[in-house]
Design an enzyme around this catalytic site. Structure first.
Site, PDB file in Angstrom:
ATOM      1  N   TYR A  12      -1.357   0.234  10.642  1.00 46.34           N
ATOM      2  CA  TYR A  12      -1.651  -0.423   9.358  1.00 46.34           C
ATOM      3  C   TYR A  12      -0.472  -0.279   8.401  1.00 46.34           C
ATOM      4  O   TYR A  12      -0.025  -1.256   7.790  1.00 46.34           O
ATOM      5  CB  TYR A  12      -2.915   0.202   8.743  1.00 46.34           C
ATOM      6  CG  TYR A  12      -3.149  -0.177   7.296  1.00 46.34           C
ATOM      7  CD1 TYR A  12      -3.755  -1.387   6.954  1.00 46.34           C
ATOM      8  CD2 TYR A  12      -2.767   0.678   6.253  1.00 46.34           C
ATOM      9  CE1 TYR A  12      -3.967  -1.731   5.622  1.00 46.34           C
ATOM     10  CE2 TYR A  12      -2.973   0.337   4.927  1.00 46.34           C
ATOM     11  CZ  TYR A  12      -3.576  -0.863   4.614  1.00 46.34           C
ATOM     12  OH  TYR A  12      -3.773  -1.205   3.303  1.00 46.34           O
ATOM     13  N   GLU A  62       0.204   3.630   1.748  1.00 44.37           N
ATOM     14  CA  GLU A  62       0.292   4.055   3.161  1.00 44.37           C
ATOM     15  C   GLU A  62       1.696   3.833   3.721  1.00 44.37           C
ATOM     16  O   GLU A  62       2.076   4.473   4.699  1.00 44.37           O
ATOM     17  CB  GLU A  62      -0.711   3.268   4.020  1.00 44.37           C
ATOM     18  CG  GLU A  62      -2.067   3.914   4.169  1.00 44.37           C
ATOM     19  CD  GLU A  62      -2.061   5.102   5.137  1.00 44.37           C
ATOM     20  OE1 GLU A  62      -2.611   6.143   4.743  1.00 44.37           O
ATOM     21  OE2 GLU A  62      -1.507   5.003   6.244  1.00 44.37           O
ATOM     22  N   SER A 112       0.815  -1.221   0.000  1.00 43.19           N
ATOM     23  CA  SER A 112       0.000   0.000   0.000  1.00 43.19           C
ATOM     24  C   SER A 112       0.846   1.268   0.000  1.00 43.19           C
ATOM     25  O   SER A 112       1.910   1.317   0.631  1.00 43.19           O
ATOM     26  CB  SER A 112      -0.876  -0.010   1.254  1.00 43.19           C
ATOM     27  OG  SER A 112      -1.385   1.269   1.500  1.00 43.19           O
TER      28      SER A 112
END
Ligand code: NAP
Ligand code: G4F
Length: 341
Positions: A158, A136, A134
């Site tokens: 996460y 992120e 991701s």
């Protein structure tokens, strides 16, 4: 013989689009589904009647080995995760277990079932593995746009769990010669997006207000910027990565950023309303550590895989708002409602 794919996260947004794409390509598709009476499994079966289900959980090593033994896949797509960033602060350990350690368990299941040992090649190449990494992981970005060489600075449990899964996938490729790759995907959305994510929250909110079912929409940080694309385009990149000659990681995104404020404007424009009359900002929806901006440089995917995003931002927002207007007019689907604010 049809090629066989095993997808974890089959009940999620990407699982459904990827399964449809692989079925169209002539694959035999299996989805890993967890839980005793998981209502999302019956919903998935209605949407994807041709997908076969194998039981298993990313928290349970034995179940993953049994699933790989039973399905004998050519390709494994690991999409299963706790994927909602705010939940990762509330249940950090669970997120680490599912989103991080789940990758280790899936790779181990493949390694054990293929009989791969250290330094080995041979059977290691038999099962190709895709990890859903991701953007992120870039978190507090060190440069813009972000590419495959940009440093990681994750800002949530996460993001940290995804970085672990990312490096582990690389490590299994280097240690065991496995065809294991990560797609570093930027935000991708669709009418099937969970209602807790901001795009769907906004499309549902605008549709509810338009239909007189709500009077306001509460949101957090309107200044955050994301690179939003269409999930149906992005699952094609996952498939292409596993067809490549060499196992490599790729950044997947559109290369264009919009703010949450611009997203809201576009959604309310689509229903002919002035967003400023309805949107309320709420400090409790701000995050302990925010990712201010994300923007992809997808050049490697374009040149090496021939991948291009097809659906533009305005088209995506209009598609989601129209779909939610239809859904709510038809009485709605209770499973689409989020338990998150
Ligand atoms: P999603 O809709 O939230 O789906 C997550 C899936 O993970 C669901 O099918 C869920 O199954 C499954 N799952 C959760 N816990 C599990 C467990 N213990 N064992 C097995 N499966 C479990 O996510 P998505 O948007 O489709 O994203 C797919 C993947 O890409 C995720 O790994 C996500 O982190 C990653 N990703 C997404 C984006 C994006 O913008 N969408 C961007 C980058 C990366 P249940 O139905 O049983 O809960
Ligand atoms: O839609 P979001 O919750 O997505 P976020 O945090 O970017 O994560 C998504 O994309 C990642 C890829 O970059 C995936 F890995 C991850 O699994 C997930 O799919 O929030 C987007 C932005 C954030 O900056 C958030 O602070 O929208 C801002 N926002 C403002 N108000 C809100 C809200 N987000 C949510 N969910 N709800 C709000 O009310």
């Amino acid at each position: 013989m049809a090629r066989r794919a095993l997808i974890t996260g089959i009940t999620g947004q990407d699982g459904s689009y990827l399964a449809e794409h692989l079925l169209e390509q002539g694959y035999e598709v299996w989805g890993l589904a967890r839980g005793q009476a998981n209502p999302r499994v019956s919903r998935m079966r209605r949407l994807l009647a041709d997908v076969q289900v194998v039981r298993g959980d990313l928290l349970d090593q034995g179940s993953l080995i049994s699933a790989v033994e039973r399905v004998q896949p050519d390709e494994v797509y690991n999409l299963g995760a706790i994927s909602f960033v705010p939940m990762s602060w509330e249940q950090a350990e669970l997120t680490a277990e599912v989103t991080g350690m789940g990758v280790l368990r899936m790779l181990e299941a493949i390694r054990v079932c293929s009989g791969v040992s250290r330094g080995g090649t041979g059977a290691a190449g038999q099962i190709r593995f895709y990890q859903a990494s991701s953007s992120e992981m870039f978190g507090q970005v060190s440069e813009t746009p972000q590419n495959e060489r940009t440093a990681f600075h994750p800002r949530s449990p996460y993001g940290v769990a995804k970085a672990y899964g990312h490096f582990l996938t690389q490590n299994y490729r280097e240690s065991y010669g496995m065809f294991a790759v990560s797609g570093i995907l930027f935000n991708h959305e669709s009418p099937r997006r969970g209602a807790e994510f901001v795009t769907r929250k906004v499309s549902l909110g605008a549709a509810r207000i338009k239909l007189g079912l709500a009077t306001e929409l509460r949101l957090g940080n309107l200044e955050a910027r994301r690179d939003w694309g269409f999930a149906g385009d992005y699952v094609k990149a996952m498939h292409l990565m596993l067809q490549a000659g060499n196992p490599e990681d790729y950044v997947i995104g559109t290369g264009r950023m919009k703010s949450v404020r611009e997203l809201v404007e576009a959604a309310f424009n689509a229903v002919g309303l002035d967003w400023e009359r309805y949107v309320v900002t709420d400090q409790t929806l701000h995050r302990p550590a925010e990712v201010d901006l994300l923007c992809a440089e997808p050049k490697k995917a374009r040149t090496q895989l021939g991948w291009e995003p097809r659906v533009a931002f305005d088209e995506l927002v209009a598609m989601m708002v129209e779909s939610d207007l239809r859904l709510l007019t038809d009485g709605g689907d209770p499973h689409e409602d989020s338990s998150w604010p």
